[in-house]
Design a protein around this motif. Structure first.
Motif, mmCIF file in Angstrom:
data_model
loop_
_atom_site.group_PDB
_atom_site.id
_atom_site.type_symbol
_atom_site.label_atom_id
_atom_site.label_comp_id
_atom_site.label_asym_id
_atom_site.label_seq_id
_atom_site.Cartn_x
_atom_site.Cartn_y
_atom_site.Cartn_z
ATOM 1 N N ARG A 156 0.821 -1.215 0.000
ATOM 2 C CA ARG A 156 0.000 0.000 0.000
ATOM 3 C C ARG A 156 0.849 1.257 0.000
ATOM 4 O O ARG A 156 0.502 2.258 -0.638
ATOM 5 C CB ARG A 156 -0.942 -0.030 1.207
ATOM 6 N N LEU A 157 1.945 1.221 0.704
ATOM 7 C CA LEU A 157 2.820 2.393 0.717
ATOM 8 C C LEU A 157 3.361 2.694 -0.679
ATOM 9 O O LEU A 157 3.415 3.857 -1.102
ATOM 10 C CB LEU A 157 3.986 2.170 1.684
ATOM 11 N N ARG A 158 3.776 1.667 -1.405
ATOM 12 C CA ARG A 158 4.315 1.886 -2.749
ATOM 13 C C ARG A 158 3.255 2.462 -3.681
ATOM 14 O O ARG A 158 3.526 3.382 -4.456
ATOM 15 C CB ARG A 158 4.873 0.579 -3.312
ATOM 16 N N VAL A 159 2.058 1.921 -3.585
ATOM 17 C CA VAL A 159 0.969 2.425 -4.427
ATOM 18 C C VAL A 159 0.599 3.854 -4.028
ATOM 19 O O VAL A 159 0.334 4.705 -4.882
ATOM 20 C CB VAL A 159 -0.249 1.482 -4.320
ATOM 21 N N ALA A 160 0.595 4.123 -2.730
ATOM 22 C CA ALA A 160 0.248 5.466 -2.256
ATOM 23 C C ALA A 160 1.248 6.501 -2.763
ATOM 24 O O ALA A 160 0.860 7.621 -3.130
ATOM 25 C CB ALA A 160 0.200 5.480 -0.732
ATOM 26 N N ALA A 161 2.525 6.156 -2.795
ATOM 27 C CA ALA A 161 3.541 7.101 -3.266
ATOM 28 C C ALA A 161 3.320 7.446 -4.735
ATOM 29 O O ALA A 161 3.435 8.616 -5.136
ATOM 30 C CB ALA A 161 4.936 6.511 -3.057
ATOM 31 N N ALA A 169 22.672 2.712 2.862
ATOM 32 C CA ALA A 169 22.063 1.390 2.740
ATOM 33 C C ALA A 169 21.561 1.210 1.308
ATOM 34 O O ALA A 169 21.514 2.160 0.518
ATOM 35 C CB ALA A 169 20.917 1.252 3.740
ATOM 36 N N ALA A 170 21.173 -0.021 0.969
ATOM 37 C CA ALA A 170 20.788 -0.326 -0.409
ATOM 38 C C ALA A 170 19.685 0.597 -0.912
ATOM 39 O O ALA A 170 19.744 1.120 -2.029
ATOM 40 C CB ALA A 170 20.362 -1.789 -0.512
ATOM 41 N N SER A 171 18.648 0.796 -0.092
ATOM 42 C CA SER A 171 17.536 1.645 -0.521
ATOM 43 C C SER A 171 17.988 3.094 -0.689
ATOM 44 O O SER A 171 17.536 3.794 -1.604
ATOM 45 C CB SER A 171 16.386 1.553 0.477
ATOM 46 N N THR A 172 18.868 3.562 0.183
ATOM 47 C CA THR A 172 19.345 4.944 0.095
ATOM 48 C C THR A 172 20.211 5.141 -1.138
ATOM 49 O O THR A 172 20.163 6.195 -1.788
ATOM 50 C CB THR A 172 20.122 5.311 1.365
ATOM 51 N N LEU A 173 21.005 4.138 -1.478
ATOM 52 C CA LEU A 173 21.799 4.228 -2.699
ATOM 53 C C LEU A 173 20.881 4.298 -3.921
ATOM 54 O O LEU A 173 21.122 5.079 -4.856
ATOM 55 C CB LEU A 173 22.731 3.029 -2.808
ATOM 56 N N ALA A 174 19.799 3.498 -3.915
ATOM 57 C CA ALA A 174 18.834 3.556 -5.018
ATOM 58 C C ALA A 174 18.216 4.948 -5.112
ATOM 59 O O ALA A 174 18.004 5.487 -6.212
ATOM 60 C CB ALA A 174 17.747 2.507 -4.806
ATOM 61 N N VAL A 175 17.947 5.542 -3.972
ATOM 62 C CA VAL A 175 17.383 6.890 -3.927
ATOM 63 C C VAL A 175 18.342 7.902 -4.542
ATOM 64 O O VAL A 175 17.955 8.766 -5.344
ATOM 65 C CB VAL A 175 17.057 7.272 -2.465
ATOM 66 N N ALA A 188 9.195 9.939 -6.997
ATOM 67 C CA ALA A 188 9.874 8.847 -7.696
ATOM 68 C C ALA A 188 11.106 8.383 -6.918
ATOM 69 O O ALA A 188 11.434 7.191 -6.900
ATOM 70 C CB ALA A 188 10.275 9.294 -9.101
ATOM 71 N N VAL A 189 11.780 9.317 -6.282
ATOM 72 C CA VAL A 189 12.935 8.986 -5.461
ATOM 73 C C VAL A 189 12.521 8.054 -4.320
ATOM 74 O O VAL A 189 13.158 7.032 -4.045
ATOM 75 C CB VAL A 189 13.569 10.287 -4.917
ATOM 76 N N VAL A 190 11.427 8.409 -3.645
ATOM 77 C CA VAL A 190 10.916 7.572 -2.549
ATOM 78 C C VAL A 190 10.455 6.220 -3.087
ATOM 79 O O VAL A 190 10.666 5.179 -2.448
ATOM 80 C CB VAL A 190 9.780 8.302 -1.808
ATOM 81 N N SER A 191 9.854 6.212 -4.258
ATOM 82 C CA SER A 191 9.429 4.947 -4.863
ATOM 83 C C SER A 191 10.630 4.047 -5.130
ATOM 84 O O SER A 191 10.553 2.828 -4.957
ATOM 85 C CB SER A 191 8.678 5.209 -6.175
#
Length: 426
Positions: free
Chosen positions: A143-148, A242-248, A260-263
C-alpha cells in the motif's frame, strides 16, 4: 635536463583507476598537464604528476567508475558502535525529540519543536483510492508503494526540484503515506461499529507515531506504546548508504522528482535482505513464546542452516545502538516483559557459540509482537521512517552534478565482432 617518465593516456588512466576520458577532464580542471606525443597522435603525462594526483585522492565523485566509492554525505556517520545525524548522537536525538522534529532538522538544520506534518486533501484522496483498488491480501508495504505513486500523479508540481519545493513535498508525502493506510478495526462491542480511538484514548496528539499506530494494530495507543513507536521511527530515519538509500541517490542523480525517489527506495526495501528482516524476527519471537523455549527455536534455525533473525550487523562490531535505545523504552510498554525476555534468551542462546548481538530488527519485532501488530509491521515502520532520510539524501544529490552516479561496467562477454544469431540459415 633528463626528462621524467611519460605515460600514455591509457597508462595514466590505469594508474588513477578511471576512464581515459576522465584523464582529460582532469586536464581541463588543471589537475594534470598533458603534452602532445611527437611520435604519435595522443597525449602524454608526467608519471610523477599522475602518481601525486593518485596519492591526493584527486579523483572526483563524478569520475565515472569510482563514483559509488566516493559519495560524500553530511547526513549520517557510523563510527564503531555509535551513529550520528549531522554530527549529533542519533540515539540522543531520538530520546529528546519526536520523529517529525528530527526529520525537519535533518532537512533544514533548524529544530522546530512541536512541528507536525499533515497530508494535503488531494494527495490523500488519490492515495486512498489507489489503495482501495488493491487486492484484499495486499500488505502495508504494498500500500505504501501504491500510495507514493498515486500521490505523485495528484501533484502537478512534482517536477519542481527547488529546495523549498522538495521540502514542501516531503512534509506532505510522509503523512500521506501514513494516513492513506486503513485503520485496523477493533471488533465492535455490541454497537455494530468499531470503537472510536480518539474517544477511547483521550490523548490524540496528532503525531505521526500515534496515527501510524492505529494503522498497525487495533490495541489502544497508550502513551508508552506510542513513545516506543516514535522512538523506532526516529532511530530509523537514516543509516548512511544502505541499499535503498543508494537507489534513492541514483534516482535523484537522474533528477527524478521526490515521489519517484521515494518509490525507488521503497522498491529496494522490498528485498528480503533489507527492510523485511524484522518480520522474520517477529515470527521467531512468536514461536519462542508459543513453545516456551528460545533454545529449541534457535536449534531449529541452525539445523536448517538458516541464520537466527535479528542478530548481528555488519556495520557494528558490538551492539547495535538502535536496538539498545529501543529496548530501553520498550521496558515501559505494558505486556512487553515476556517478549523482551524471549528476545534476550535468543541472544544469550546464540552467544554460546557466536558473539552476535541483537540488532534493530529484533527490537522492532519485540514492539510488533507486544502490540499485537502483524509480522510485516516492522517493515512498514522502517519504510515510513526511512522516507525522511531518503528525502535528505535526495536534497544532497540534487546539489551534485547530474547523472554522476553512472558506473562503468566491466564487460566480460564475448569479444566483438560476433556472428549474428542464426547466421548461416537460408
Amino acid at each position: 635536463m633528463d626528462e621524467g617518465q611519460r605515460l600514455t593516456t591509457r597508462e595514466a588512466a590505469e594508474r588513477l583507476g578511471v576512464k581515459p576520458e576522465t584523464v582529460y577532464a582532469y586536464v581541463s580542471r588543471g589537475q594534470l598537464t598533458s603534452r602532445r606525443d611527437p611520435r604519435g597522435r595522443g597525449s602524454t603525462f608526467d608519471a610523477e604528476e599522475v602518481d601525486a594526483l593518485a596519492r591526493r585522492g584527486g579523483r572526483e565523485p563524478s569520475a565515472g567508475g569510482d563514483a559509488f566509492q566516493r559519495i560524500r554525505t553530511g547526513i549520517t556517520l557510523i563510527d564503531t558502535d555509535r551513529y550520528y545525524f549531522r554530527g549529533v548522537d542519533a540515539t540522543e536525538l531520538a530520546r529528546r525529540f519526536r520523529y517529525e522534529e528530527i526529520a525537519e532538522w535533518l532537512w533544514t538544520g533548524t529544530l522546530r519543536e512541536g512541528i507536525g506534518f499533515d497530508a494535503p486533501a488531494a494527495l490523500l484522496v488519490a492515495a486512498r483510492r489507489a489503495i482501495g483498488a488493491l487486492p484484499a491480501h495486499s500488505g502495508s508495504t504494498d500500500r505504501l508503494r501504491v500510495a507514493a505513486v498515486a500521490a505523485a500523479v495528484a501533484d502537478p508540481l512534482r517536477f519542481d526540484l527547488s529546495r523549498d519545493a522538495v521540502l514542501t513535498t516531503a512534509r506532505a508525502l510522509i503523512p500521506t503515506l501514513v494516513d492513506a493506510l486503513p485503520e485496523v478495526e477493533e471488533p465492535s462491542r455490541g454497537t455494530g461499529r468499531p470503537v472510536d480511538r480518539v474517544d477511547r484514548d483521550g490523548d490524540d496528539d496528532g503525531s505521526l507515531a500515534r496515527r501510524l499506530w492505529s494503522r498497525l494494530t487495533a490495541r489502544p495507543a497508550g502513551e508508552p506504546g506510542v513513545r516506543a513507536l516514535d522512538m523506532a521511527l526516529s532511530l530509523l530515519i537514516d543509516h548512511d548508504l544502505a541499499a535503498s538509500t543508494l537507489a534513492v541517490r541514483v534516482a535523484a542523480s537522474a533528477r527524478a522528482h521526490p515521489y519517484a525517489v521515494v518509490s525507488a527506495g521503497l522498491g529496494a526495501l522490498e528485498g528480503p535482505l533489507h527492510g523485511s528482516a524484522s518480520g522474520l524476527a517477529h515470527r521467531m519471537l512468536t514461536e519462542v513464546l508459543e513453545r516456551g523455549s528460545a533454545a529449541a527455536v534457535v536449534a531449529d534455525h541452525l539445523r536448517a542452516g538458516r541464520p537466527v533473525p535479528g542478530l548481528g550487523h555488519r556495520l557494528y562490531p558490538g551492539r547495535d545502538p538502535r536496538a539498545e535505545a529501543l529496548f530501553t523504552v520498550l521496558r515501559e510498554v505494558p505486556g512487553a516483559g515476556p517478549v523482551l525476555t524471549a528476545a534476550r534468551e535468543v541472544e544469550a542462546t546464540t552467544a554460546r557459540h557466536a558473539p552476535p548481538h541483537a540488532n534493530v530488527d529484533l527490537a522492532l519485532a519485540v514492539l510488533s509482537v507486544t502490540a499485537g501488530m502483524p509480522a510485516e509491521a516492522g517493515e512498514t515502520v522502517f519504510a515510513v521512517a526511512r522516507t525522511a532520510g531518503w528525502i535528505a539524501h535526495a536534497l544532497e544529490e540534487y546539489g551534485e552534478q547530474p547523472l554522476r552516479l553512472r558506473p562503468n561496467g566491466q564487460y566480460n562477454g564475448p569479444r566483438p565482432p560476433g556472428d549474428l544469431p542464426g547466421a548461416g540459415r537460408l
